[in-house]
Write a protein that holds these residues in place. Structure first.
Motif, PDB file in Angstrom:
ATOM      1  N   VAL A   3       0.513  10.937  -5.236  1.00  0.00           N
ATOM      2  CA  VAL A   3      -0.189  10.636  -3.753  1.00  0.00           C
ATOM      3  C   VAL A   3       1.118  10.793  -2.844  1.00  0.00           C
ATOM      4  O   VAL A   3       2.234  10.111  -3.101  1.00  0.00           O
ATOM      5  CB  VAL A   3      -0.802   9.268  -3.599  1.00  0.00           C
ATOM      6  CG1 VAL A   3      -1.048   9.204  -2.300  1.00  0.00           C
ATOM      7  CG2 VAL A   3      -2.053   9.293  -4.808  1.00  0.00           C
TER       8      VAL A   3
ATOM      9  N   SER B 262       2.068   2.939   1.075  1.00  0.00           N
ATOM     10  CA  SER B 262       2.420   3.392  -0.077  1.00  0.00           C
ATOM     11  C   SER B 262       2.238   2.377  -1.243  1.00  0.00           C
ATOM     12  O   SER B 262       1.819   2.398  -2.257  1.00  0.00           O
ATOM     13  CB  SER B 262       3.823   3.886  -0.221  1.00  0.00           C
ATOM     14  OG  SER B 262       3.923   4.866   0.810  1.00  0.00           O
TER      15      SER B 262
ATOM     16  N   CYS C 296       2.507  10.072   0.790  1.00  0.00           N
ATOM     17  CA  CYS C 296       1.938   9.369   2.053  1.00  0.00           C
ATOM     18  C   CYS C 296       3.080   9.971   3.216  1.00  0.00           C
ATOM     19  O   CYS C 296       4.256   9.641   2.866  1.00  0.00           O
ATOM     20  CB  CYS C 296       2.271   7.710   1.940  1.00  0.00           C
ATOM     21  SG  CYS C 296       1.128   7.076   0.644  1.00  0.00           S
TER      22      CYS C 296
ATOM     23  N   VAL D  31       6.077   3.615  -7.331  1.00  0.00           N
ATOM     24  CA  VAL D  31       6.231   4.037  -5.959  1.00  0.00           C
ATOM     25  C   VAL D  31       7.597   4.411  -5.597  1.00  0.00           C
ATOM     26  O   VAL D  31       8.669   3.834  -5.919  1.00  0.00           O
ATOM     27  CB  VAL D  31       5.750   2.885  -5.155  1.00  0.00           C
ATOM     28  CG1 VAL D  31       5.885   3.141  -3.522  1.00  0.00           C
ATOM     29  CG2 VAL D  31       4.485   2.291  -5.377  1.00  0.00           C
TER      30      VAL D  31
ATOM     31  N   VAL E  10      -6.315   6.516  -6.259  1.00  0.00           N
ATOM     32  CA  VAL E  10      -5.603   5.952  -6.782  1.00  0.00           C
ATOM     33  C   VAL E  10      -5.965   5.900  -8.524  1.00  0.00           C
ATOM     34  O   VAL E  10      -5.269   5.677  -9.650  1.00  0.00           O
ATOM     35  CB  VAL E  10      -5.350   4.364  -6.426  1.00  0.00           C
ATOM     36  CG1 VAL E  10      -4.736   4.442  -5.243  1.00  0.00           C
ATOM     37  CG2 VAL E  10      -6.635   3.680  -6.460  1.00  0.00           C
TER      38      VAL E  10
ATOM     39  N   VAL F 172       3.655   7.409  -6.350  1.00  0.00           N
ATOM     40  CA  VAL F 172       3.181   7.481  -4.953  1.00  0.00           C
ATOM     41  C   VAL F 172       4.471   7.619  -4.123  1.00  0.00           C
ATOM     42  O   VAL F 172       5.214   6.821  -4.572  1.00  0.00           O
ATOM     43  CB  VAL F 172       2.507   6.069  -4.490  1.00  0.00           C
ATOM     44  CG1 VAL F 172       2.229   5.948  -2.986  1.00  0.00           C
ATOM     45  CG2 VAL F 172       1.242   5.671  -5.267  1.00  0.00           C
TER      46      VAL F 172
END
Lengths: 309, 361
Positions: B15, B29, B17, B45, B9, B145
């Motif tokens: 990222v 997440s 997930c 996100v 992070v 994310v």
């Protein structure tokens, strides 16, 4: 409506819910419950590597050819099972409409894939079309469908109505209208929603119930799966053990923490079950959380008895 | 071990997930987003799931196709934003942006086939997610994310942009639906035969609309192809991390092992960490057998009920640990992080911060 009455008045039961909620287990338990009420059941899974067979102690997934899962005995009517797979459904459909030659010629060029990707929902419609045929022709008293888990089960149920609007003529249009008519006829089709008694799954079940009502599909029953009942004795024990230190073993703190944790989860779960019942506006049946993760025929039978109460 | 996710992070830009459904992917997440914002980064996100899960986890009312700031999360200049992909809106935006002239955009946007079907074309949603990724990446976010859709085929997400391009590259599409790309339409007898057969199945009107749509689309496939290549490059970038999320249940453990193996075998992605959510906690070193014995000994007293309860909790914990051991032994070096089941379900920022503290401690 109690589950026994529900089963005896439903011709087609579609068991829907998110992946992991226990749809397959509930489908199997409903079939066994139907059998023990003297109703011959056909249980159908729409998944090419489903676990339905496992719920009856069979090894490997079910195929398109139906098999006897539970033979007819003095205590139970026969339960049969099979799978219906979306990729094969299109071919079966085209063959059935005198388009077999076209199919064979096109299948080699990947055209079938192109058609199913260009007309989303077609695969779902064809699966439901085959289910409709079973409902019309199969000798079973009740057909139970373990609906697909991917994404929203609602996509599966809404594709016929969507396609009936989009495709304005031709056999797909006719098929879509017939299937949509079956799904929205409460005398022929009822949905069972399965949810775990937790925050997010309950929210999703409430949303799904609203979506069903918008589609005009009847929600017959809601099953809260994996329930742990609230243990009043445990609450009393926590209180008593906190004061009666004379009895206390040296690790009383760990014991109290365990009790408090377990009871807290139980209370939280009871709140979620109440919220589920209020939110879906239908009766909520409860199935217990089992100690084992691998559910075979013995566990399925146990859950069926619980369902019938 | 949990320093892996702290580093993810703090240093990565993207990222992903992924993992089986119902294992807390959205919560993970969102928690990674919270951890990133607390580490001073500007984080968004992105959820692809149309359900309200992310909004619920963040304790906010609703999300749209544009990032909304979640107030009061970041520190050191960091901030947390969240959005929920609307594939249809994103597709509309693309059509408006990429069309060569307003008339082309209008022709596509008003086409009945586009309006009723194109938004759910196989792979469209995932393709549009890739689009959004590129857009967010360029919009000044330090970290994106992605909460991928649930389902067995989590790998589909990585393939989606390729699949949509494969659709445009399909021989039949090129000769039938976009006839100017292929041979002269009049002499293409096979294509005519195909259209007639297809019209018998889905109706002539739909076929006419579809042909119009793909014809109007002409020229834009090249943009799709180019963007798809950029999305693939982004997914393969060293600054992109993959986190597999699972639960300790045997079925999800198996699904996670299968997913990691597929990702590795096809050379698509190396998984940076596996997060196992909601692992049953332990309350001291007592074994279930010992607690059962003492439960009998104290039967009928408050302690009997407490010993029995702890025995049940520890039996569950033992089963969970066996699943996690199986997961660890199937993986070479990928770190496995466990998040204990919390006394309450996670549905607010406080809960997320607690989950985050377990993952990046």
């Amino acid at each position: 409506m109690n589950p026994a009455t529900f089963l005896s008045t439903s011709r087609l039961v579609i068991v829907a819910g998110k992946g992991g909620a226990g749809k397959t287990t509930v489908s199997a338990a409903m079939a066994v419950a139907a059998g023990s009420e003297g109703l011959a059941a056909l249980v159908v899974e729409v998944d090419d590597h489903g676990d339905l067979g496992r719920r009856f102690d069979r090894v490997g997934p079910l195929g398109a050819r139906e098999v006897t899962l539970v033979p007819a005995t003095a205590r139970s009517a026969e339960i049969r099972g099979r799978a219906i797979l979306a990729d094969r459904a299109l071919r079966t459909y085209l063959d059935g409409h005198g388009l077999g030659a076209v199919t064979r010629r096109l299948a080699s060029g990947g055209a079938l894939e192109l058609v199913t990707s260009a007309v989303p929902g077609l695969g779902d419609l064809l699966v439901l079309g085959q289910i409709r045929q079973l409902v019309d022709q199969d000798p079973a008293d009740i057909v139970i469908v373990d609906a697909p888990a991917t994404g929203h089960a609602m996509t599966f149920l809404s594709s016929p109505a969507g396609l009936a609007r989009t495709v304005s003529s031709g056999p797909v249009h006719d098929q879509a209208e017939l299937v949509a008519a079956m799904l929205t006829d409460p005398k022929r089709c009822q949905v069972v929603l399965v949810a775990l008694p937790e925050e997010t799954p309950v929210n999703e079940a409430i949303e799904a119930a609203e979506a069903l009502s918008e589609l005009g599909v009847s929600l017959g029953m809601v099953v809260a799966n994996g329930c742990t009942p609230t243990d009043a004795e445990l609450a009393d024990a926590i209180e008593a053990a906190s004061v009666e230190s004379g009895l206390a073993p040296p690790d009383i703190e760990g014991l109290l923490a365990a009790g408090t944790y377990a009871y807290g989860r139980q209370v939280d779960e009871a709140d979620q079950r109440a919220r589920l019942g209020a939110g879906v506006g239908a009766a909520v049946a409860q199935l217990p959380r089992l100690a084992v993760d691998d559910i075979g025929a013995r566990e399925t039978a146990l859950l069926a008895r619980t369902l019938l109460g | 071990m949990s320093s892996v996710l702290r580093s993810v992070v703090q240093t990565r830009r993207l990222v992903i997930c992924c993992g089986p459904g119902g294992t807390g992917k959205t919560t993970t997440s969102a928690a990674l987003g919270v951890a990133g914002a607390k580490a001073g980064r500007r984080v968004v996100v992105l959820t692809i799931d149309p359900a309200r899960r992310l909004a619920d986890a963040l304790g906010i009312d609703g999300l749209t196709n544009e990032p909304t700031e979640v107030v009061g999360v970041g520190s050191d200049g960091g901030s947390l934003w969240a959005m929920q992909l609307d594939a249809r809106d994103t597709f509309d935006e693309i059509v408006r942006t990429w069309s060569t002239e307003p008339a082309q955009a209008e022709r596509i946007l008003t086409n009945p086939y586009y309006r009723t079907i194109a938004g759910s074309l196989s792979g469209t949603q995932e393709y549009m997610a890739g689009e959004k990724l590129l857009e967010l990446h360029q919009a000044g976010f330090d970290l994106v994310v992605v909460d991928t859709p649930p389902g067995r085929h989590a790998v589909d997400f990585l393939d989606a942009s390729r699949r949509l391009v494969a659709f445009f590259d399909h021989r039949l599409y090129r000769t039938v639906l976009a006839p100017r790309h292929g041979l002269l339409r009049a002499v293409n007898l096979a294509a005519q035969a195909f259209l007639r057969s297809a019209a018998r199945v889905v109706g002539a009107e739909l076929i006419a609309d579809a042909v119009d749509f793909f014809a109007a689309f002409e020229g834009m496939e090249d943009d799709f192809r180019a963007r798809s290549v950029r999305v693939q490059a982004l997914l393969g970038d060293p600054a992109t991390a993959f986190v597999v999320v699972t639960s300790p249940r045997p079925d999800t453990i198996d699904a996670a092992i299968g997913l990691i193996a597929r990702l590795a075998a096809e050379g698509r992605a190396t998984v940076d960490a596996v997060v196992v959510n909601r692992v049953s906690p332990r309350f001291g070193p007592a074994t279930p057998a010992e607690d059962r014995r003492r439960s009998d000994e104290y039967a009928g007293t408050p302690l009997g009920a407490l010993f029995r309860t702890r025995a049940e909790l520890h039996e569950r914990a033992t089963a969970d640990e066996a699943g996690i051991d199986a997961l660890r032994s199937s993986l070479d070096q990928t770190p496995v992080l466990t998040v204990p089941a919390l006394p309450d379900d996670v549905h607010d920022l406080r809960g997320l911060a607690e989950v985050a503290s377990h993952m990046v401690a």
